[in-house]
Design an enzyme around this catalytic site. Structure first.
Site, PDB file in Angstrom:
ATOM      1  N   ARG A 103       0.463  -1.194  -0.168  1.00 36.29           N
ATOM      2  CA  ARG A 103       0.069   0.008  -0.418  1.00 36.29           C
ATOM      3  C   ARG A 103       0.962   1.143  -0.084  1.00 36.29           C
ATOM      4  O   ARG A 103       1.858   1.658   1.236  1.00 36.29           O
ATOM      5  CB  ARG A 103      -1.005   0.254   1.292  1.00 36.29           C
ATOM      6  N   HIS A 130      -7.025   0.834  -6.368  1.00 38.71           N
ATOM      7  CA  HIS A 130      -7.486  -0.384  -5.700  1.00 38.71           C
ATOM      8  C   HIS A 130      -8.144  -1.289  -6.251  1.00 38.71           C
ATOM      9  O   HIS A 130      -9.196  -1.947  -5.113  1.00 38.71           O
ATOM     10  CB  HIS A 130      -8.178   0.596  -4.095  1.00 38.71           C
ATOM     11  N   GLN A 133     -10.378  -4.064  -2.912  1.00 39.34           N
ATOM     12  CA  GLN A 133     -11.907  -3.699  -2.909  1.00 39.34           C
ATOM     13  C   GLN A 133     -13.042  -3.484  -3.788  1.00 39.34           C
ATOM     14  O   GLN A 133     -13.417  -3.897  -3.123  1.00 39.34           O
ATOM     15  CB  GLN A 133     -11.206  -1.970  -2.263  1.00 39.34           C
ATOM     16  N   ASP A 221     -17.000   7.470  -1.719  1.00 42.35           N
ATOM     17  CA  ASP A 221     -16.099   7.233  -1.199  1.00 42.35           C
ATOM     18  C   ASP A 221     -15.648   8.371  -0.277  1.00 42.35           C
ATOM     19  O   ASP A 221     -16.429   9.818  -0.703  1.00 42.35           O
ATOM     20  CB  ASP A 221     -15.013   6.271  -1.753  1.00 42.35           C
ATOM     21  N   CYS A 261     -16.769   2.086   0.164  1.00 46.57           N
ATOM     22  CA  CYS A 261     -15.567   1.144   0.505  1.00 46.57           C
ATOM     23  C   CYS A 261     -14.766   0.808   2.179  1.00 46.57           C
ATOM     24  O   CYS A 261     -13.890   0.079   3.022  1.00 46.57           O
ATOM     25  CB  CYS A 261     -13.921   1.552  -0.096  1.00 46.57           C
ATOM     26  N   ARG A 289     -13.637  -8.344   1.721  1.00 45.15           N
ATOM     27  CA  ARG A 289     -12.433  -8.265   1.476  1.00 45.15           C
ATOM     28  C   ARG A 289     -11.939  -9.445   2.281  1.00 45.15           C
ATOM     29  O   ARG A 289     -11.102  -9.994   1.274  1.00 45.15           O
ATOM     30  CB  ARG A 289     -11.887  -6.984   2.434  1.00 45.15           C
TER      31      ARG A 289
HETATM   32  N1   CP Z   1     -11.346   0.065   2.098  1.00 45.79           N
HETATM   33  C1   CP Z   1      -9.974  -0.279   3.011  1.00 45.79           C
HETATM   34  O1   CP Z   1      -9.034   0.127   1.942  1.00 45.79           O
HETATM   35  O2   CP Z   1      -9.455  -0.192   4.128  1.00 45.79           O
HETATM   36  P1   CP Z   1      -8.729   0.290   5.266  1.00 45.79           P
HETATM   37  O3   CP Z   1      -7.540   1.910   4.522  1.00 45.79           O
HETATM   38  O4   CP Z   1      -8.753   0.663   5.859  1.00 45.79           O
HETATM   39  O5   CP Z   1      -7.759  -1.237   4.583  1.00 45.79           O
HETATM   40  N1  NVA Z   2     -10.029   6.567  -1.197  1.00 45.97           N
HETATM   41  C1  NVA Z   2      -9.705   6.308  -0.339  1.00 45.97           C
HETATM   42  C2  NVA Z   2      -9.250   4.697  -0.265  1.00 45.97           C
HETATM   43  C3  NVA Z   2      -9.514   4.443   1.653  1.00 45.97           C
HETATM   44  C4  NVA Z   2      -9.609   3.068   1.210  1.00 45.97           C
HETATM   45  C5  NVA Z   2      -8.459   6.366   0.049  1.00 45.97           C
HETATM   46  O1  NVA Z   2      -7.472   5.596  -0.878  1.00 45.97           O
HETATM   47  O2  NVA Z   2      -7.890   7.647   1.426  1.00 45.97           O
END
Ligand code: CP
Ligand code: NVA
Length: 302
Positions: A103, A130, A133, A221, A261, A289
């Protein structure tokens, strides 16, 4: 040959449908308390440059349930924080572990990791994609509607990593995607052009009412993603019109579900009444997930 999941475009339609089918089997097996440990002795490294609740915990729990183990590496605790190149990190991790989740900010970093790894690399979120997700979201849709085709999916809000991932899903599957984003906050132009070039049913406007009209799935989101915290105030103003609330939900099909998400900023992109209401599928979506990623890990590392 090793396979990666850097974006949904790394999968073809049959592979996506297979993952969904397998995830539902694993979910049912999990409910019935079956032991299924195809990854005994295998290790997944997890490099996180950004915070996480769901992604981290679902990968860690999923690996444990499959008999494997994980090593969580926050960037600051590794030599990446002291400028060891990602390529060298990839070469070394490939000698120790059987897969890696990353990540981070730039998509380029997961691509670099993939190029120099001999093990599968999974994108656990970047600024632009992502994939885990959206695969879990598709699983939730499959569960609720029994299909992931012939549906109208609405996206309201930021043209962010999630919106881009929805476009990649629409490039592979047959559903109609209606994105409503404020001007200046559109998704990736190249992905949109690709979707249009291939005649996919992907529509972009700044009209949230048009997007949700008769939709089966309404998706939103946060307005400011991780790394955009300093823009939050400005974005609250630009995005106010795009909120998913009870009134807007009435324009969708009566059987419509709402996806988020998470984490949610309640009262901004979504109201409490909708997120906690009967049409919210967000908690199943979060649970999924785990099951989707178990199917993915089994496939990539088994
Ligand atoms: N939806 C998602 O990726 O959540 P986190 O940021 O908690 O991993
Ligand atoms: N768009 C958001 C998704 C979090 C799971 C971010 O990147 O912070």
């Amino acid at each position: 040959m090793k396979r990666d999941l850097l974006t949904i475009l790394d999968l073809d339609k049959a592979e996506i449908l297979n993952l969904l089918r397998r995830a539902l089997e694993l979910k049912e097996g999990h409910r019935q308390g079956h032991n299924h440990m195809p990854l005994l002795g295998k290790t997944l490294a997890m490099i996180f440059d950004k915070p996480s609740t769901r992604t981290r915990v679902s990968f860690e729990a999923g690996m444990a349930q499959l008999g494997g183990s994980t090593i969580y590496l926050s960037r600051t605790d590794t030599q990446l924080s002291r400028q060891e190149p990602i390529a060298d990190t990839a070469r070394v991790l490939s000698r120790y572990v059987d897969g890696v989740v990353i990540r981070t900010y730039e998509q380029q970093m997961v691509e670099e990791m993939s190029r120099h790894s001999s093990i599968p690399v999974i994108n656990g979120l970047t600024d632009t994609h992502h994939p885990c997700q959206v695969l879990s979201d598709l699983l939730t849709i499959q569960e609720r509607f029994g299909r992931v085709t012939d549906l109208k999916v609405a996206w309201l809000g930021d043209g962010n990593n999630m919106a881009n991932s929805w476009i990649t899903a629409a490039l592979r599957l047959d559903f109609a995607l209606y994105l409503a984003c404020p001007r200046g906050y559109e998704p990736d132009a190249a992905l949109l052009a690709q979707a249009h070039g291939r005649g996919r049913a992907v529509y972009l406007s700044d009209d949230p009412d048009r997007a949700v009209q008769d939709a089966e799935v309404i998706n939103t989101d946060v307005w400011a993603s991780m790394g955009q915290e300093s823009e939050a105030q400005e974005r609250r103003q630009q995005f106010a019109r795009f909120q998913v609330n009870a009134e807007r939900l009435q324009q969708a099909k009566p059987e419509a579900i709402v996806l988020h998400c998470l984490p949610a900023h309640r009262g901004e992109e979504i109201t409490d009444a909708v997120l906690d209401g009967p049409q919210s599928a967000a908690w199943d979506q979060a649970e999924n997930r785990l099951h989707l990623q178990k199917a993915l890990l089994e496939w990539l590392m088994g």
